[in-house]
Design a protein around this motif. Structure first.
Motif: not given
Length: 138
Positions: A85-97, A118-120, A123-127, A135-136
């Motif tokens: 999980y990444v906090a909403p304020w951290g999205r789009g800043r490379g943390m999830g990647s 087992d993706s939500s 988040a499917v498009a991210f993965y 099948k993630y």
């Protein structure tokens, strides 16, 4: 956004819970009914956090000011990316990647040839953007 990744510690429980609940409520709201979101948020059990950080590979992404902006938990015996999980304020800043790449590299180092999750729905498009198939798995 500079951050470092380190193993989770017992005192991280409330910040990790905050990341978990805000990521679900703000990131998955258009995909799931409110009742489902609240059950999902409530699934985080602070009492089991100590056990989780001892039995899983559990890491946090920490900013220089001490805030935790994301986390991941791996069960490498099962080859599972248990949660990320990444906090909403951290999205789009490379943390999830970065966290996903960190998980994949740790799995390679431990000679785990395949990870699954087992993706939500949100988040499917991210993965998929990182080569995880329908099948993630990677």
């Amino acid at each position: 956004m500079p951050f470092s990744v380190r193993r989770a510690r017992p005192e991280d429980v409330f910040q990790v819970h905050r990341v978990h609940s805000s990521a679900i409520r703000e990131g998955a709201g258009e995909w799931y009914d409110p009742e489902v979101l609240e059950v999902w948020v409530d699934a985080f059990n602070p009492e089991s956090f100590d056990t989780n950080i001892q039995t899983m590979e559990f890491f946090v992404a920490e900013l220089p000011d001490g805030r935790i902006g994301g986390f991941l938990a791996l069960d490498l015996d099962a080859g599972e990316l248990e949660s990320m999980y990444v906090a909403p304020w951290g999205r789009g800043r490379g943390m999830g990647s970065y966290l996903l790449g960190f998980a994949e590299e740790l799995a390679r180092q431990r000679q785990v040839n395949e990870l699954w999750l087992d993706s939500s729905l949100n988040a499917v498009a991210f993965y998929a953007a990182y080569g995880w198939d329908e099948k993630y798995r990677h």
